[in-house]
Motif scaffolding. Sequence first.
Motif, PDB file in Angstrom:
ATOM      1  N   ILE A   8       0.874  -1.093  -0.006  1.00 46.00           N
ATOM      2  CA  ILE A   8      -0.084   0.051  -0.006  1.00 46.00           C
ATOM      3  C   ILE A   8       0.855   0.959   0.117  1.00 46.00           C
ATOM      4  CG2 ILE A   8      -0.400   0.173   2.477  1.00 46.00           C
ATOM      5  CD1 ILE A   8      -3.026   0.562  -0.267  1.00 46.00           C
ATOM      6  N   ASN A   9       2.014   1.099   0.717  1.00 51.69           N
ATOM      7  CA  ASN A   9       3.067   2.400   0.642  1.00 51.69           C
ATOM      8  C   ASN A   9       3.362   2.464  -0.848  1.00 51.69           C
ATOM      9  OD1 ASN A   9       2.520   2.975   3.210  1.00 51.69           O
ATOM     10  ND2 ASN A   9       4.574   1.669   3.947  1.00 51.69           N
ATOM     11  N   HIS A  10       3.820   1.482  -1.412  1.00 51.33           N
ATOM     12  CA  HIS A  10       4.398   1.511  -3.065  1.00 51.33           C
ATOM     13  C   HIS A  10       3.152   2.198  -3.590  1.00 51.33           C
ATOM     14  CE1 HIS A  10       6.485   0.228  -6.462  1.00 51.33           C
ATOM     15  NE2 HIS A  10       5.145  -0.307  -6.821  1.00 51.33           N
ATOM     16  N   MET A  11       1.639   1.763  -3.545  1.00 50.72           N
ATOM     17  CA  MET A  11       0.757   2.415  -4.168  1.00 50.72           C
ATOM     18  C   MET A  11       0.554   3.676  -4.151  1.00 50.72           C
ATOM     19  SD  MET A  11      -2.032  -0.846  -4.137  1.00 50.72           S
ATOM     20  CE  MET A  11      -3.355   0.367  -4.530  1.00 50.72           C
ATOM     21  N   CYS A  12       0.782   4.009  -2.748  1.00 52.10           N
ATOM     22  CA  CYS A  12       0.340   5.672  -2.408  1.00 52.10           C
ATOM     23  C   CYS A  12       1.570   6.512  -3.113  1.00 52.10           C
ATOM     24  CB  CYS A  12       0.359   5.817  -1.000  1.00 52.10           C
ATOM     25  SG  CYS A  12      -0.967   5.185  -0.223  1.00 52.10           S
ATOM     26  N   ALA A  21      -9.250   7.009  -5.141  1.00 58.43           N
ATOM     27  CA  ALA A  21     -10.459   6.345  -4.406  1.00 58.43           C
ATOM     28  C   ALA A  21     -10.067   4.749  -4.299  1.00 58.43           C
ATOM     29  CB  ALA A  21     -11.776   6.444  -5.200  1.00 58.43           C
ATOM     30  N   ILE A  22      -9.507   4.435  -5.262  1.00 57.94           N
ATOM     31  CA  ILE A  22      -9.366   2.900  -5.373  1.00 57.94           C
ATOM     32  C   ILE A  22      -8.042   2.702  -4.295  1.00 57.94           C
ATOM     33  CG2 ILE A  22      -7.869   0.988  -6.534  1.00 57.94           C
ATOM     34  CD1 ILE A  22      -9.051   2.151  -9.061  1.00 57.94           C
ATOM     35  N   THR A  23      -7.220   3.619  -4.206  1.00 62.77           N
ATOM     36  CA  THR A  23      -5.921   3.462  -2.988  1.00 62.77           C
ATOM     37  C   THR A  23      -6.536   3.472  -1.828  1.00 62.77           C
ATOM     38  OG1 THR A  23      -4.435   4.392  -4.596  1.00 62.77           O
ATOM     39  CG2 THR A  23      -3.884   4.680  -2.240  1.00 62.77           C
ATOM     40  N   GLN A  24      -7.665   4.479  -1.584  1.00 63.51           N
ATOM     41  CA  GLN A  24      -8.302   4.650  -0.184  1.00 63.51           C
ATOM     42  C   GLN A  24      -8.891   3.381   0.079  1.00 63.51           C
ATOM     43  OE1 GLN A  24      -8.313   6.700   2.197  1.00 63.51           O
ATOM     44  NE2 GLN A  24      -7.557   8.695   1.437  1.00 63.51           N
ATOM     45  N   SER A  25      -9.848   2.532  -0.864  1.00 64.53           N
ATOM     46  CA  SER A  25     -10.370   1.583  -0.696  1.00 64.53           C
ATOM     47  C   SER A  25      -9.224   0.321  -0.197  1.00 64.53           C
ATOM     48  CB  SER A  25     -10.933   0.806  -1.912  1.00 64.53           C
ATOM     49  OG  SER A  25     -11.741   1.850  -2.404  1.00 64.53           O
ATOM     50  N   LYS A  26      -8.174   0.345  -0.988  1.00 73.19           N
ATOM     51  CA  LYS A  26      -7.157  -0.773  -0.715  1.00 73.19           C
ATOM     52  C   LYS A  26      -6.739  -0.596   0.912  1.00 73.19           C
ATOM     53  CE  LYS A  26      -3.670  -3.594  -1.823  1.00 73.19           C
ATOM     54  NZ  LYS A  26      -3.241  -4.384  -0.544  1.00 73.19           N
TER      55      LYS A  26
END
Length: 178
Positions: free
Chosen positions: A6-10, A67-72
């Motif tokens: 998730i850190n990578h995605m953010c 929004a997808i990142t927030q969901s994850k």
Amino acid sequence: MATMLINHMCFLTSLILIAFPVANAIPARDIDKLCKETTDVPFCLQYIGSDPRIPAARDLSDVLLIAITQSKMQVDDATTHIDRVRRKFSGPNGKRRIEVCKTNYGIASARFHTAWELGLQKSFWDVEKLARIGTNAVIDCENVWRRDGPIQTSPLTFYNMNVFKLSGIILLIFDKLV
């Protein structure tokens, strides 16, 4: 591993958004307008409107990635919560229900991650499909607490509802993009 992912995605979402000048950013009034079209305006403003990446979002496809990142992030937080509350459910129904949620949140995590990757490629139909699959897995986690035995209060309702509301935002953005 999930936190690193998730850190990578953010990080990547932020990098993509920051690489473009804020002058090209989507106007804040458009985010407010988007949130007013949701079923829970304060929730949308809290999770989307006040996200630190929003000022650099160029268009709705960038807002979709946020929004997808927030969901994850919600899914990963719920998975951590499951590990914390697992021992409180020692009976057969509670154990089974926690396992269903753990499995379903694993499915949701994978689907939201892949949706984010496909969102980068602007493959919006695939994003919509995967977001629905991930959300349905989370909804089943909520519903399992009312099936096959005495009804119990889900220890994950907070996260389940957040993912459900974020899914509504994802689907609203999807409808605007296609």
